[in-house]
Design a protein around this motif. Structure first.
Motif, mmCIF file in Angstrom:
data_model
loop_
_atom_site.group_PDB
_atom_site.id
_atom_site.type_symbol
_atom_site.label_atom_id
_atom_site.label_comp_id
_atom_site.label_asym_id
_atom_site.label_seq_id
_atom_site.Cartn_x
_atom_site.Cartn_y
_atom_site.Cartn_z
ATOM 1 N N SER A 43 0.799 -1.233 0.000
ATOM 2 C CA SER A 43 0.000 0.000 0.000
ATOM 3 C C SER A 43 0.830 1.281 0.000
ATOM 4 C CB SER A 43 -0.950 0.006 1.202
ATOM 5 O OG SER A 43 -0.214 -0.022 2.406
ATOM 6 N N LYS A 44 2.024 1.269 0.601
ATOM 7 C CA LYS A 44 2.847 2.489 0.617
ATOM 8 C C LYS A 44 3.541 2.736 -0.715
ATOM 9 C CE LYS A 44 3.860 3.038 5.474
ATOM 10 N NZ LYS A 44 4.873 3.231 6.484
ATOM 11 N N ASN A 45 3.448 1.779 -1.621
ATOM 12 C CA ASN A 45 4.111 1.889 -2.903
ATOM 13 C C ASN A 45 3.120 2.425 -3.935
ATOM 14 O OD1 ASN A 45 5.155 1.020 -5.564
ATOM 15 N ND2 ASN A 45 6.815 0.273 -4.285
ATOM 16 N N LYS A 46 3.526 3.435 -4.662
ATOM 17 C CA LYS A 46 2.632 4.100 -5.616
ATOM 18 C C LYS A 46 2.938 3.776 -7.082
ATOM 19 C CE LYS A 46 0.426 5.948 -2.299
ATOM 20 N NZ LYS A 46 -0.793 5.273 -1.885
ATOM 21 N N THR A 47 3.672 2.691 -7.335
ATOM 22 C CA THR A 47 4.029 2.331 -8.712
ATOM 23 C C THR A 47 2.818 2.293 -9.626
ATOM 24 O OG1 THR A 47 5.986 1.107 -8.038
ATOM 25 C CG2 THR A 47 5.020 0.506 -10.158
ATOM 26 N N TRP A 48 1.789 1.574 -9.217
ATOM 27 C CA TRP A 48 0.656 1.375 -10.123
ATOM 28 C C TRP A 48 -0.192 2.637 -10.263
ATOM 29 C CZ3 TRP A 48 2.371 -1.838 -13.064
ATOM 30 C CH2 TRP A 48 3.178 -2.870 -12.607
ATOM 31 N N LYS A 49 -0.221 3.466 -9.250
ATOM 32 C CA LYS A 49 -0.913 4.756 -9.369
ATOM 33 C C LYS A 49 -0.150 5.655 -10.344
ATOM 34 C CE LYS A 49 -2.919 8.505 -6.710
ATOM 35 N NZ LYS A 49 -3.117 9.138 -5.431
ATOM 36 N N LEU A 50 1.180 5.653 -10.239
ATOM 37 C CA LEU A 50 2.007 6.454 -11.153
ATOM 38 C C LEU A 50 1.841 5.976 -12.595
ATOM 39 C CD1 LEU A 50 5.209 6.551 -8.932
ATOM 40 C CD2 LEU A 50 3.884 8.568 -9.626
ATOM 41 N N LEU A 51 1.931 4.668 -12.794
ATOM 42 C CA LEU A 51 1.815 4.146 -14.165
ATOM 43 C C LEU A 51 0.396 4.301 -14.709
ATOM 44 C CD1 LEU A 51 4.188 1.056 -14.021
ATOM 45 C CD2 LEU A 51 4.609 3.318 -15.009
ATOM 46 N N SER A 52 -0.601 4.286 -13.821
ATOM 47 C CA SER A 52 -1.978 4.542 -14.262
ATOM 48 C C SER A 52 -2.086 5.956 -14.842
ATOM 49 C CB SER A 52 -2.954 4.388 -13.088
ATOM 50 O OG SER A 52 -3.035 3.046 -12.680
ATOM 51 N N SER A 159 12.080 6.739 -6.119
ATOM 52 C CA SER A 159 11.386 5.669 -5.400
ATOM 53 C C SER A 159 9.880 5.915 -5.372
ATOM 54 C CB SER A 159 11.903 5.565 -3.969
ATOM 55 O OG SER A 159 11.102 4.665 -3.233
ATOM 56 N N PRO A 160 9.078 4.865 -5.643
ATOM 57 C CA PRO A 160 7.625 5.008 -5.591
ATOM 58 C C PRO A 160 7.054 4.814 -4.185
ATOM 59 C CG PRO A 160 8.185 2.836 -6.365
ATOM 60 C CD PRO A 160 9.492 3.572 -6.188
ATOM 61 N N SER A 161 7.910 4.703 -3.203
ATOM 62 C CA SER A 161 7.455 4.486 -1.828
ATOM 63 C C SER A 161 7.111 5.804 -1.155
ATOM 64 C CB SER A 161 8.532 3.778 -1.009
ATOM 65 O OG SER A 161 8.176 3.745 0.351
ATOM 66 N N MET A 162 5.978 5.832 -0.510
ATOM 67 C CA MET A 162 5.594 7.038 0.227
ATOM 68 C C MET A 162 6.476 7.239 1.457
ATOM 69 S SD MET A 162 3.445 8.631 -1.547
ATOM 70 C CE MET A 162 2.673 9.855 -0.491
ATOM 71 N N ALA A 163 7.274 6.226 1.794
ATOM 72 C CA ALA A 163 8.220 6.366 2.906
ATOM 73 C C ALA A 163 9.529 7.015 2.454
ATOM 74 C CB ALA A 163 8.506 5.000 3.513
ATOM 75 N N ALA A 164 9.720 7.147 1.135
ATOM 76 C CA ALA A 164 10.957 7.729 0.609
ATOM 77 C C ALA A 164 11.008 9.226 0.873
ATOM 78 C CB ALA A 164 11.071 7.456 -0.891
ATOM 79 N N ARG A 165 12.217 9.725 0.981
ATOM 80 C CA ARG A 165 12.412 11.162 1.200
ATOM 81 C C ARG A 165 12.348 11.908 -0.129
ATOM 82 N NH1 ARG A 165 17.488 10.674 5.278
ATOM 83 N NH2 ARG A 165 16.291 9.994 7.074
ATOM 84 N N VAL A 166 11.787 13.102 -0.054
ATOM 85 C CA VAL A 166 11.758 14.007 -1.206
ATOM 86 C C VAL A 166 12.218 15.376 -0.713
ATOM 87 C CG1 VAL A 166 9.890 12.759 -2.371
ATOM 88 C CG2 VAL A 166 9.329 14.646 -0.847
ATOM 89 N N PRO A 167 12.568 16.288 -1.624
ATOM 90 C CA PRO A 167 13.004 17.612 -1.180
ATOM 91 C C PRO A 167 11.958 18.275 -0.286
ATOM 92 C CG PRO A 167 13.448 17.330 -3.512
ATOM 93 C CD PRO A 167 12.636 16.137 -3.076
ATOM 94 N N LEU A 168 12.426 18.970 0.714
ATOM 95 C CA LEU A 168 11.571 19.657 1.680
ATOM 96 C C LEU A 168 10.573 20.565 0.968
ATOM 97 C CD1 LEU A 168 11.170 19.952 4.730
ATOM 98 C CD2 LEU A 168 12.715 21.903 4.660
#
Length: 189
Positions: A43-52, A159-168
């Motif tokens: 569920s924390k992975n957004k791969t399929w939402k991104l590819l959709s 990374s497609p994980s919602m746990a991954a860090r992104v710029p502030l």
């Protein structure tokens, strides 16, 4: 040591047999961990939402047969670089537990059996294939680096994980989608 195989090792889609233009490489889906229907199914992975969004198609791995038909239609497949892992008894919960951190899997205490040759065979059978990875720069462990180095021209994705860090100050999903949209061009059907 306890051997943990890939969750999909005996599934027909473990080695995709359809025409592929977009091959997404991940790390490992352990048997004994959370059961998912297909790669990137947590569920924390957004791969399929991104590819959709990118392919303008609803990719929902919960409806596996319909989902696989859509992957084939768009010439998309996934494979993981690790086939199995030999894990000390005291570390099993870090592999089969929550989170699936690559650092718990790719280190000197875990012995990995790689799926590299199978991936290379799949790549060689598909013309005009683009290979993507979602592990960033990846671990610096020598045998990991050697294995990944056998696969040429990998396009790194955020990374497609919602746990991954992104710029502030950045909205995570938008950040992911911007990166992926620049690097993935849908194949004409």
């Amino acid at each position: 040591m306890h051997k943990i195989n890939h969750q999909f090792l005996n599934m027909p889609f473990y080695t995709p047999d359809w025409e592929i233009s977009h091959l997404f490489l991940g790390t490992f889906n352990p048997e004994g961990g959370d059961n998912v229907n297909y790669f990137y199914g947590r569920s924390k992975n957004k791969t399929w939402k991104l590819l959709s969004e990118i392919f303008n198609e609803d990719f929902n791995p919960e409806e596996l047969e319909i989902f696989l038909d859509k992957l084939k239609k768009h010439k998309i497949a996934c494979m993981d670089i690790i086939k199995s892992a030999n894990v000390p008894e005291e570390k099993i919960s870090s592999i089969n537990g929550k989170g699936y951190s690559d650092s718990k899997l790719i280190n000197n205490s875990i012995q990995r059996d790689y799926n590299t040759q199978n991936i290379l065979n799949t790549i060689s059978q598909n013309k005009n294939i683009t290979i993507y990875s979602t592990w960033g720069s990846g671990p610096k462990l020598t045998n990991w680096t050697d294995e990944v180095g056998k696969i040429k021209n990998i396009t790194p994705l955020v990374s497609p994980s919602m746990a991954a860090r992104v710029p502030l100050g950045t909205e995570k999903f938008k950040y992911m989608l911007d990166d992926w949209s620049k690097k993935i061009t849908p194949t004409n059907i």
